[in-house]
Structure formats: structure tokens, C-alpha cells
Design an enzyme around this catalytic site. Structure first.
Site, short mmCIF file in Angstrom:
data_model
loop_
_atom_site.label_atom_id
_atom_site.label_comp_id
_atom_site.label_asym_id
_atom_site.label_seq_id
_atom_site.Cartn_x
_atom_site.Cartn_y
_atom_site.Cartn_z
N CYS A 1 -35.81 17.68 15.39
CA CYS A 1 -35.76 17.85 16.84
C CYS A 1 -34.33 18.13 17.29
O CYS A 1 -33.41 17.41 16.92
CB CYS A 1 -36.17 16.57 17.57
N CYS B 1 -29.41 20.37 28.30
CA CYS B 1 -29.37 18.94 27.95
C CYS B 1 -28.20 18.71 26.99
O CYS B 1 -28.01 19.47 26.05
CB CYS B 1 -30.69 18.51 27.31
N CYS C 1 -44.57 23.12 15.25
CA CYS C 1 -43.67 22.97 16.39
C CYS C 1 -43.19 24.36 16.78
O CYS C 1 -42.50 25.02 15.99
CB CYS C 1 -42.52 22.06 15.94
N GLU D 1 -37.03 29.88 16.12
CA GLU D 1 -37.47 29.10 14.98
C GLU D 1 -38.80 28.38 15.24
O GLU D 1 -39.08 27.95 16.35
CB GLU D 1 -36.39 28.10 14.59
N1 SAH Z 1 -37.67 21.62 26.46
C1 SAH Z 1 -38.66 20.69 25.98
C2 SAH Z 1 -38.82 20.76 24.47
C3 SAH Z 1 -37.57 20.29 23.78
S1 SAH Z 1 -37.54 19.79 22.12
C4 SAH Z 1 -38.28 19.29 26.38
O1 SAH Z 1 -37.18 19.10 26.87
O2 SAH Z 1 -39.11 18.39 26.25
C5 SAH Z 1 -38.47 18.36 21.92
C6 SAH Z 1 -37.73 17.04 22.00
O3 SAH Z 1 -36.57 16.95 21.16
C7 SAH Z 1 -37.25 16.76 23.41
O4 SAH Z 1 -37.63 15.47 23.79
C8 SAH Z 1 -35.77 16.86 23.26
O5 SAH Z 1 -35.11 16.16 24.26
C9 SAH Z 1 -35.56 16.30 21.88
N2 SAH Z 1 -34.22 16.59 21.34
C10 SAH Z 1 -33.38 17.58 21.70
N3 SAH Z 1 -32.24 17.52 20.99
C11 SAH Z 1 -32.36 16.49 20.15
C12 SAH Z 1 -31.52 15.95 19.12
N4 SAH Z 1 -30.35 16.49 18.84
N5 SAH Z 1 -31.98 14.88 18.44
C13 SAH Z 1 -33.21 14.37 18.70
N6 SAH Z 1 -34.04 14.84 19.64
C14 SAH Z 1 -33.62 15.89 20.37
#
Ligand code: SAH
Length: 377
Positions: free
Chosen positions: A351, A119, A108, A95
Site C-alpha cells: 500500500c 496525502c 488491487c 500499476e
Molecule cells: N485514494 C484511495 C486509494 C488509496 S490506496 C484512498 O485514499 O483510499 C489504499 C490505502 O493505502 C489508503 O488507505 C492509503 O491511505 C493507504 N496508503 C497510502 N500510502 C501508504 C503507505 N505509504 N503505507 C501504508 N498505507 C498507505
């Protein structure tokens, strides 16, 4: 066979120059002309490239192609955010999200199909890891967004007006995947984003967001100078080990050292630390003070992200006053802190909501891991 042709999409300028010289005996300016067609005008067909000699175009079509990912679905949020699901091959989908704001437009993009970082609060993690995206698949997301955005403006559908280019002012690696785990394809893709014959973005408008792959941050400091964002999410190792498991390998102190090194090497302004706000988990005033102690005196910004829920998660979003209080604690200690506005959550484009559902019900097995089964409605 098309599989024998070289996909020119995303080939960095130096490589494209070598390619036209070695395979077609052409001068480097031919590569520059090609780049203008591909990135400025959004061309994918050599026959439309009218300032290239007919013979050159024909020869080129025999050995090269411009292949872009295919759009499976497009959803538009009531706030104007758009999400495209792109087909990468028979079974894989990823996506890409476009977020318009009054003063800028952010794209994005994804760097992998799925993600292996696991995570606990991210829906992409639930999907597991399938594979890295190629350079063409990464750059292809930007190419497609340009085409779609220019097509969406009546009277500007030829992609030549420059409007779509103006609509994407920022690119962030915050879609699916861990970009530093796909280092060898992400770095060349970024070169095309920065190249003035590519997407011509300034280094501060391309942001790589990482969960904290420390050795790759050091490597990145030698090779590029884009903006760095780091998913911190916790002020201490015990909690971060739980939320962002890579922390067990590279704990906070080590990660922060790598960040400051990156800034020194790149003469960067600051590192942005992302911090997802999870109710009752990492959102207390004491945790805010601990976070401030970690970052005080360093060129750091904190971006608080209200948690975006997804099916099956046990986490909840911190209430707005709690987020505000957390931010105030940081501001009082001299830190820059902002609260990210949630965008596109009605279409699961916010996000951590990108799940990249696959096209059919095929189940892909990677070792013992079973990945991706849902059908996009
Ligand atoms: N792998 C990269 C990009 C991830 S997405 C990273 O970890 O930075 C970008 C951001 O969205 C990251 O900070 C991630 O931790 C956050 N994120 C992931 N899941 C989320 C959620 N359910 N709600 C809000 N932010 C989230």
C-alpha cells in the site's frame, strides 16, 4: 483507423446491447455472447468467437475493437504477490497488484495515473496527478490479470478453464489514484465487475477506497452498492488536515455522516476505515481512544495499515507492539479492528508504494507541476 473503432472492453451491458442494435442491427443476446467471450474466455480477437456468425464478426471488427493495456514489466514477490506495470500510452504507466491468500485472491487496481489528493504519507502523491483512466483502462487491468494468472498455471493457459476467474475473488480500488475523483469511469467499470456476464463478483467483494470526497459518496449511494473503505488515518481534524489534505474541505464529522448515509441507502454491513500507522504521529493509545469515540455505536471496522516507507519520506512505521496496543484499545471499546499484513514490499507493491514509473524519461508538465521521470529498471 483503430482510433475510430469503439473499444468494447468495459462497456456496460446496456450500452453494449444498444451498440450492437444501433450499429449492426443485432439482437441483445449478441451483446451477451460478446460479454461471455470477453470476460469469461478472455478473448480480444473477434475472429476467435466461434459461435458468432462470420459476417457479424467481420462487421464488428470494422467498427469495434477490444484493446487492452500493454504490460511493461511483471515482478513477483517472494510471498507470491505480483505487480504489473502497465503502459497506458506513450509516457504513462500505472500499476496493478495481485495478492494471493489461502482463501482468496485480491486484485488491487488503479483508477488514475498519479493522484491529486496529496496525502503526505503516500508515494503516489509525490508523482502528482496526470490523468484519469478510461473505463477500458480500469477494466483492462482485471482482464490482463486474468490472462496472466491463467497463463501462469501449467495446463490452463487457454484462459477457458475458469481457474483464473476463481483466482481473483476480490477487487479493491486501492492502487494509484482517487477513484471518486474519476467517478464517471469508475462507476461503469464496477458494473462490469458485478455483472454476471462480466466478472460476476458479489457487491461485498468489490471495494472502493476513498480519501473522503463527501459529495461523491452521497452520489455513489444512489448508484451502486459496493463495499466502502475510507482512508481516515487520524482521529481529529487538525492531524487529518495534515495527513489527508482533502479534510480541510470535508472534515471528519461531515465525512462520517456521508459514510453512515451510504450504509443506510445501500443496506450495507459496515464501512472499513483505513488507518496507516505512523510512528509518533497518529499511533498513541490516546489517539486510539479518540478514534474509538468517533466510531463507537456505528457499523465500522478499522483496518490498521503498517506504514510502508518509500524513498524521500520522513515518516516511519509504528513498531509492532505499538500497533498491537492501538488495536487492543479499539477492541476493548467494542470496535472490530484488524492489522493489514504487509504484502509484496520487496517489489514495492505494498500500500502506498505504487509509483507507476513511466516508460521513458519524458517529463510531463501539467500547469506548473512536473510529473514522473524515473525509468523502471
Ligand atoms: N485514494 C484511495 C486509494 C488509496 S490506496 C484512498 O485514499 O483510499 C489504499 C490505502 O493505502 C489508503 O488507505 C492509503 O491511505 C493507504 N496508503 C497510502 N500510502 C501508504 C503507505 N505509504 N503505507 C501504508 N498505507 C498507505
Amino acid at each position: 483507423m483503430s482510433s475510430e473503432r469503439v473499444n468494447l472492453l468495459g462497456l456496460p451491458r446496456a450500452q453494449l446491447e444498444t451498440f450492437v442494435a444501433a450499429r449492426l442491427g443485432a439482437k441483445p443476446f449478441r451483446a451477451r455472447q460478446l460479454m461471455k467471450w470477453i470476460y469469461r474466455r478472455g478473448a480480444a480477437d473477434f475472429s476467435t468467437m466461434s459461435d458468432l456468425k462470420q459476417e457479424f464478426r467481420t462487421q464488428l471488427a470494422e467498427i469495434a475493437e477490444i484493446t487492452v493495456p500493454q504490460i511493461v514489466t511483471e515482478q513477483v514477490s517472494k510471498d507470491g504477490t505480483r505487480k504489473w506495470m502497465l503502459r497506458m500510452d506513450e509516457v504513462q504507466g500505472i500499476e496493478t497488484v495481485y495478492i494471493p491468500e489461502p482463501d482468496r485472491g485480491t486484485l488491487c487496481i488503479s483508477s488514475q495515473v498519479g493522484c491529486a489528493m496529496d496525502c503526505s504519507f503516500c508515494s503516489t502523491a509525490q508523482q502528482g496527478f496526470n490523468r484519469n483512466l478510461s473505463v477500458a483502462e480500469i477494466v483492462g487491468q482485471v482482464w490482463l490479470a486474468h490472462r496472466e494468472l491463467s497463463g501462469s498455471r501449467p495446463g490452463h493457459g487457454d484462459g477457458r478453464s475458469g481457474d483464473a476467474r476463481a483466482m481473483i475473488t476480490n477487487i479493491v480500488f486501492m492502487g494509484m489514484g482517487e477513484p471518486l475523483a474519476n467517478y464517471r469511469n469508475v462507476v461503469p467499470a464496477m458494473r462490469t465487475f458485478l455483472d454476471d456476464l462480466g466478472y460476476d463478483l458479489s457487491r461485498r467483494r468489490v471495494t472502493l477506497s476513498t480519501s473522503g470526497l463527501v459529495p461523491q459518496i452521497y452520489k455513489l449511494a444512489q448508484e451502486t452498492n459496493v463495499a466502502l473503505a475510507v482512508s481516515l488515518h487520524a482521529p481529529d481534524d487538525a492531524l487529518r488536515n495534515e495527513l489527508v489534505p482533502i479534510n480541510r474541505k470535508h472534515p471528519i464529522a461531515e465525512l462520517l455522516q456521508a459514510c453512515w448515509h451510504y450504509l443506510d441507502e445501500q443496506n450495507g454491513r459496515s464501512v472499513t476505515f483505513e488507518y496507516v500507522m505512523l510512528a509518533g504521529v497518529n499511533d498513541s493509545p490516546a489517539q486510539a481512544r479518540a478514534l474509538a469515540r468517533l466510531l463507537q455505536g456505528h457499523p465500522a471496522k478499522v483496518n490498521l495499515i503498517p506504514f510502508n516507507p518509500f524513498p524521500g519520506t520522513h515518516y516511519r512505521r509504528s513498531p509492532a507492539p505499538v500497533i498491537q496496543r492501538f488495536r487492543d484499545e479499539l477492541l476493548q471499546r467494542g470496535l472490530l479492528a484488524t492489522i493489514r499484513r504487509t504484502r509484496g514490499d520487496d517489489i514495492d507493491a505494498a500500500c502506498g508504494q505504487l509509483a507507476g514509473r513511466v516508460i521513458d524519461r519524458t517529463t510531463v508538465r501539467l500547469g506548473s507541476k512536473v510529473i514522473g521521470v524515473a525509468v523502471q529498471p
